[in-house]
Write an enzyme that holds these catalytic residues in place. Structure first.
Site, PDB file in Angstrom:
ATOM      1  N   HIS A  72       0.848  -1.205   0.000  1.00 40.78           N
ATOM      2  CA  HIS A  72       0.000   0.000   0.000  1.00 40.78           C
ATOM      3  C   HIS A  72       0.877   1.246   0.000  1.00 40.78           C
ATOM      4  O   HIS A  72       1.801   1.356   0.789  1.00 40.78           O
ATOM      5  CB  HIS A  72      -0.909   0.015   1.237  1.00 40.78           C
ATOM      6  N   TYR A 202      -8.971   5.670   7.853  1.00 30.25           N
ATOM      7  CA  TYR A 202      -9.011   6.040   9.276  1.00 30.25           C
ATOM      8  C   TYR A 202     -10.005   7.184   9.401  1.00 30.25           C
ATOM      9  O   TYR A 202      -9.788   8.248   8.815  1.00 30.25           O
ATOM     10  CB  TYR A 202      -7.636   6.504   9.767  1.00 30.25           C
ATOM     11  N   PRO A 294      -3.385   0.591  18.961  1.00 30.42           N
ATOM     12  CA  PRO A 294      -3.189   0.068  17.614  1.00 30.42           C
ATOM     13  C   PRO A 294      -3.321   1.102  16.491  1.00 30.42           C
ATOM     14  O   PRO A 294      -3.021   0.786  15.336  1.00 30.42           O
ATOM     15  CB  PRO A 294      -4.284  -1.001  17.481  1.00 30.42           C
ATOM     16  N   LYS A 298       1.566  -0.077  14.879  1.00 32.73           N
ATOM     17  CA  LYS A 298       2.996  -0.123  15.206  1.00 32.73           C
ATOM     18  C   LYS A 298       3.447  -1.323  16.036  1.00 32.73           C
ATOM     19  O   LYS A 298       4.646  -1.599  16.113  1.00 32.73           O
ATOM     20  CB  LYS A 298       3.374   1.147  15.993  1.00 32.73           C
ATOM     21  N   TYR A 385       4.103   6.662   9.785  1.00 26.56           N
ATOM     22  CA  TYR A 385       3.266   5.492   9.472  1.00 26.56           C
ATOM     23  C   TYR A 385       4.079   4.419   8.747  1.00 26.56           C
ATOM     24  O   TYR A 385       3.950   3.228   9.054  1.00 26.56           O
ATOM     25  CB  TYR A 385       2.048   5.895   8.637  1.00 26.56           C
TER      26      TYR A 385
HETATM   27  P1  FAD Z   1       2.467 -11.849  21.414  1.00 26.74           P
HETATM   28  O1  FAD Z   1       1.908 -11.878  20.040  1.00 26.74           O
HETATM   29  O2  FAD Z   1       1.577 -11.449  22.544  1.00 26.74           O
HETATM   30  O3  FAD Z   1       3.046 -13.303  21.688  1.00 26.74           O
HETATM   31  C1  FAD Z   1       3.442 -13.719  22.980  1.00 26.74           C
HETATM   32  C2  FAD Z   1       3.393 -15.235  23.051  1.00 26.74           C
HETATM   33  O4  FAD Z   1       3.843 -15.644  24.339  1.00 26.74           O
HETATM   34  C3  FAD Z   1       1.990 -15.789  22.890  1.00 26.74           C
HETATM   35  O5  FAD Z   1       1.997 -16.828  21.941  1.00 26.74           O
HETATM   36  C4  FAD Z   1       1.621 -16.288  24.276  1.00 26.74           C
HETATM   37  O6  FAD Z   1       0.770 -17.426  24.251  1.00 26.74           O
HETATM   38  C5  FAD Z   1       2.981 -16.626  24.866  1.00 26.74           C
HETATM   39  N1  FAD Z   1       3.039 -16.507  26.327  1.00 26.74           N
HETATM   40  C6  FAD Z   1       2.523 -15.528  27.093  1.00 26.74           C
HETATM   41  N2  FAD Z   1       2.787 -15.762  28.397  1.00 26.74           N
HETATM   42  C7  FAD Z   1       3.502 -16.902  28.432  1.00 26.74           C
HETATM   43  C8  FAD Z   1       4.076 -17.649  29.488  1.00 26.74           C
HETATM   44  N3  FAD Z   1       3.958 -17.246  30.766  1.00 26.74           N
HETATM   45  N4  FAD Z   1       4.739 -18.777  29.197  1.00 26.74           N
HETATM   46  C9  FAD Z   1       4.862 -19.186  27.902  1.00 26.74           C
HETATM   47  N5  FAD Z   1       4.340 -18.512  26.850  1.00 26.74           N
HETATM   48  C10 FAD Z   1       3.674 -17.386  27.124  1.00 26.74           C
HETATM   49  N6  FAD Z   1       0.796  -4.400  15.282  1.00 26.74           N
HETATM   50  C11 FAD Z   1       1.236  -3.937  14.090  1.00 26.74           C
HETATM   51  O7  FAD Z   1       2.454  -3.821  13.918  1.00 26.74           O
HETATM   52  N7  FAD Z   1       0.398  -3.607  13.054  1.00 26.74           N
HETATM   53  C12 FAD Z   1      -0.953  -3.686  13.208  1.00 26.74           C
HETATM   54  O8  FAD Z   1      -1.690  -3.442  12.244  1.00 26.74           O
HETATM   55  C13 FAD Z   1      -1.456  -4.117  14.482  1.00 26.74           C
HETATM   56  N8  FAD Z   1      -2.785  -4.211  14.696  1.00 26.74           N
HETATM   57  C14 FAD Z   1      -3.226  -4.699  15.895  1.00 26.74           C
HETATM   58  C15 FAD Z   1      -4.585  -4.795  16.081  1.00 26.74           C
HETATM   59  C16 FAD Z   1      -5.088  -5.281  17.285  1.00 26.74           C
HETATM   60  C17 FAD Z   1      -6.575  -5.342  17.472  1.00 26.74           C
HETATM   61  C18 FAD Z   1      -4.189  -5.730  18.315  1.00 26.74           C
HETATM   62  C19 FAD Z   1      -4.714  -6.302  19.631  1.00 26.74           C
HETATM   63  C20 FAD Z   1      -2.830  -5.637  18.132  1.00 26.74           C
HETATM   64  C21 FAD Z   1      -2.332  -5.121  16.934  1.00 26.74           C
HETATM   65  N9  FAD Z   1      -0.969  -5.028  16.713  1.00 26.74           N
HETATM   66  C22 FAD Z   1      -0.529  -4.500  15.521  1.00 26.74           C
HETATM   67  C23 FAD Z   1      -0.002  -5.432  17.743  1.00 26.74           C
HETATM   68  C24 FAD Z   1       0.624  -6.823  17.497  1.00 26.74           C
HETATM   69  O9  FAD Z   1      -0.387  -7.771  17.341  1.00 26.74           O
HETATM   70  C25 FAD Z   1       1.545  -7.201  18.668  1.00 26.74           C
HETATM   71  O10 FAD Z   1       2.458  -6.146  18.874  1.00 26.74           O
HETATM   72  C26 FAD Z   1       2.318  -8.506  18.415  1.00 26.74           C
HETATM   73  O11 FAD Z   1       1.468  -9.629  18.551  1.00 26.74           O
HETATM   74  C27 FAD Z   1       3.486  -8.678  19.388  1.00 26.74           C
HETATM   75  O12 FAD Z   1       4.108  -9.920  19.207  1.00 26.74           O
HETATM   76  P2  FAD Z   1       4.862 -10.630  20.409  1.00 26.74           P
HETATM   77  O13 FAD Z   1       5.383 -11.909  19.845  1.00 26.74           O
HETATM   78  O14 FAD Z   1       5.809  -9.676  21.032  1.00 26.74           O
HETATM   79  O15 FAD Z   1       3.736 -10.912  21.500  1.00 26.74           O
HETATM   80  C1  DHB Z   2      -5.051  -2.981  11.322  1.00 29.01           C
HETATM   81  C2  DHB Z   2      -4.921  -2.700  12.646  1.00 29.01           C
HETATM   82  C3  DHB Z   2      -4.458  -1.465  13.010  1.00 29.01           C
HETATM   83  O1  DHB Z   2      -4.306  -1.166  14.297  1.00 29.01           O
HETATM   84  C4  DHB Z   2      -4.155  -0.494  12.077  1.00 29.01           C
HETATM   85  O2  DHB Z   2      -3.745   0.725  12.482  1.00 29.01           O
HETATM   86  C5  DHB Z   2      -4.287  -0.790  10.759  1.00 29.01           C
HETATM   87  C6  DHB Z   2      -4.726  -2.044  10.382  1.00 29.01           C
HETATM   88  C7  DHB Z   2      -5.558  -4.301  10.909  1.00 29.01           C
HETATM   89  O3  DHB Z   2      -5.861  -5.138  11.781  1.00 29.01           O
HETATM   90  O4  DHB Z   2      -5.677  -4.542   9.711  1.00 29.01           O
END
Ligand code: FAD
Ligand code: DHB
Length: 395
Positions: A72, A202, A294, A298, A385
Site C-alpha cells: 500500500h 481512518y 493500535p 505499530k 506510518y
Molecule cells: P504476542 O503476540 O503477545 O506473543 C506472545 C506469546 O507468548 C503468545 O503466543 C503467548 O501465548 C505466549 N506466552 C505468554 N505468556 C507466556 C508464558 N507465561 N509462558 C509461555 N508462553 C507465554 N501491530 C502492528 O504492527 N500492526 C498492526 O496493524 C497491528 N494491529 C493490531 C490490532 C489489534 C486489534 C491488536 C490487539 C494488536 C495489533 N498489533 C498491531 C499489535 C501486534 O499484534 C503485537 O504487537 C504482536 O502480537 C506482538 O508480538 P509478540 O510476539 O511480542 O507478542
Molecule cells: C489494522 C490494525 C491497526 O491497528 C491499524 O492501524 C491498521 C490495520 C488491521 O488489523 O488490519
C-alpha cells in the site's frame, strides 16, 4: 535440558528471533503456553512496515508474504464528510507498507521453525519461571506434560507479550513502568467481504473513531471505537455494520459490502513501556516490553526492531566475542520504541472521541485542517506510518 537461548513465548517475536539466530548457527528452545493452532488463530496485526518485511526475508520466511501480501502506497483519512489521502510514496521517497495478516506471518514462521534443527518448541509449557538471570546462570523452570522441567541457557529472551512471565520475574526495584490506559477500546470484525476501499480508511467521526482495513481483496477487517464497558455480545453483526457505516462518509458507507462475521473481539487501548529492557541475562522483546494503542499499526513493527537489535547483538557475542551490543540493546531499542509510542498516542489523540466537550472536536478539526493543508503535516504522518528507520550504527 540445555540450549544457548531460552525463549519464552512462541508469538511473532519469539519465532522470528529464533529463526534469525538459527541462521547464524545459534540454537534455541521456545516455551509456548498454548498450542500452535491457538497462537495462529489470534487475529491481530495487519500492516507490516518495510523493516518487518525485510526481517521476514532475512529469516527466510518471506516467500508467501511476497506473493500474497498487498503493498500500500497511502492511506485515507476522513473527518466527518471530508476525505483526504496521504500519499506515502510521494511524501517519503517511495516508501510503502504491506498488508499481510499476523495469522499468516505466524503460520509462515511456524512452518520454518518446526523444521529447523536448531530450534525446539515446547507447546503447552506451563508455570514458566525465569531464574538466575541476574546471577549469570539463567534457567527456565516450567511444567510440561505434568512434569517439572528445567532448561539451562546462556541468555533468556522474554518474548511472551504483555501478560507474560518474563517481565513479572524482574525485581520491582529494577524496573520502571510507564503506562496510560485509554478510556475506550476497539471492537474488531473480520468478514469475507471485499474491502470497502483499496486503501485503509481512518475515520474521525462525531460518533467515534472507525478503521476500514483488510487482509486480502476478499477479506475485510473493520474496527469501531467503543466504550470500555461494551461487550462483544452486545454487538450482533447488524449493529456493527450499521455503526461503522454511520461513521464513514456517504461515498464509502454506500458501497460497503456486509456479511457474516468470522471473528469479533474487543481490544483495550494502552500505551506502556518498561525500562530498561535488559536485566542481567534476561532481555525483553516485543509486547513483553512495550504496548502501543493500535491506531498507528505499530505493535508488531516495534517488535521487529527489538528482534533485529537483539539478534544482531547475540550473533556478535557468539561469533566475535563482543558484548558491547548486548550492553547497548536496551537504550537502542527504547529510542525507537518511544518514537512509536509518541506517534501512536498522537494519532490516537487526533482521531478518537475522548469526551463530550464540543471544544475537543473543534480542536481536532483545526488540527486536521492544518495537517492536511501542510506538506510538513502530511509528511509527519507519512514518515511515521511507514516506520522510522532502525539505528544503522548498531552492528
Ligand atoms: P504476542 O503476540 O503477545 O506473543 C506472545 C506469546 O507468548 C503468545 O503466543 C503467548 O501465548 C505466549 N506466552 C505468554 N505468556 C507466556 C508464558 N507465561 N509462558 C509461555 N508462553 C507465554 N501491530 C502492528 O504492527 N500492526 C498492526 O496493524 C497491528 N494491529 C493490531 C490490532 C489489534 C486489534 C491488536 C490487539 C494488536 C495489533 N498489533 C498491531 C499489535 C501486534 O499484534 C503485537 O504487537 C504482536 O502480537 C506482538 O508480538 P509478540 O510476539 O511480542 O507478542
Ligand atoms: C489494522 C490494525 C491497526 O491497528 C491499524 O492501524 C491498521 C490495520 C488491521 O488489523 O488490519
Amino acid at each position: 535440558m540445555q540450549t544457548r537461548i531460552g525463549i519464552i513465548g512462541g508469538g511473532p517475536s519469539g519465532l522470528c528471533l529464533a529463526r534469525l539466530l538459527s541462521l547464524a548457527g545459534i540454537k534455541s528452545v521456545i516455551l509456548e503456553r498454548h498450542d500452535r493452532a491457538h497462537v495462529e488463530a489470534r487475529i491481530r496485526a495487519g500492516i507490516l512496515e518495510q523493516g518487518m518485511v525485510d526481517l521476514m526475508r532475512k529469516a527466510q520466511v518471506g516467500a508467501r508474504m511476497e506473493r500474497e501480501g498487498l503493498p500500500h502506497d497511502g492511506i485515507v483519512l476522513t473527518f466527518g464528510d471530508r476525505v483526504e489521502r496521504v500519499d506515502f510514496a510521494a511524501l517519503t521517497g517511495g516508501q510503502r507498507v504491506m498488508v499481510y495478516g499476523q495469522t499468516e506471518l505466524t503460520r509462515d514462521l511456524y512452518d520454518a521453525v518446526l523444521s529447523d534443527a536448531n530450534i525446539s518448541v515446547v507447546f503447552q509449557a506451563h508455570d514458566v519461571h525465569p531464574r538466575g538471570f541476574l546471577d549469570g546462570q539463567p534457567v527456565l523452570e516450567f511444567v510440561a506434560d505434568g512434569q517439572p522441567r528445567a532448561l539451562a541457557c546462556d541468555f533468556i529472551a522474554g518474548c511472551d507479550g504483555y501478560h507474560g512471565a518474563s517481565r513479572a520475574a524482574v525485581p520491582r526495584d529494577m524496573i520502571t513502568e510507564y503506562e496510560r490506559i485509554y478510556p475506550f477500546g476497539w471492537l474488531g470484525l473480520l468478514a469475507d467481504t471485499p474491502p470497502v476501499h483499496e486503501e485503509l480508511i481512518y475515520s474521525n467521526h462525531e460518533r467515534g473513531f472507525a478503521l476500514c482495513s483488510m487482509r486480502s481483496h476478499t477479506r475485510s477487517r473493520y474496527y469501531v471505537q467503543v466504550g470500555l464497558t461494551e461487550k462483544v455480545e452486545d454487538w450482533p453483526d447488524d449493529r456493527f455494520w450499521d455503526e461503522i457505516r454511520r461513521r464513514l462518509p456517504g461515498r464509502f458507507a454506500d458501497k460497503m459490502v456486509i456479511g457474516p462475521a468470522i471473528e469479533k473481539s474487543i481490544a483495550p487501548l494502552r500505551s506502556f513501556v518498561a525500562e530498561p529492557l535488559r536485566f542481567g541475562k534476561l532481555f525483553l522483546v516485543g509486547d513483553a516490553g512495550h504496548i502501543v494503542p493500535p491506531t498507528g499499526a505499530k505493535g508488531l513493527n516495534l517488535a521487529a526492531s527489538d528482534m533485529y537489535y537483539l539478534s544482531t547483538a547475540l550473533i556478535a557475542f557468539y561469533q566475535q566475542g563482543r558484548s558491547d551490543l548486548l550492553d547497548r540493546y536496551s537504550q537502542t531499542a527504547l529510542r525507537r520504541i518511544w518514537a512509536a509510542v509518541r506517534f501512536s498516542w498522537w494519532f490516537t489523540s487526533i482521531s478518537h472521541r475522548f469526551n463530550d466537550e464540543p471544544i475537543e472536536r473543534k480542536i481536532q478539526l483545526a488540527e486536521f485542517d492544518y495537517l492536511m493543508g501542510s506538506t510538513a503535516g502530511r509528511t509527519t504522518i507519512a514518515e511515521n506510518y511507514v516506520g522510522l528507520p532502525f539505528d544503522a550504527s548498531f552492528g
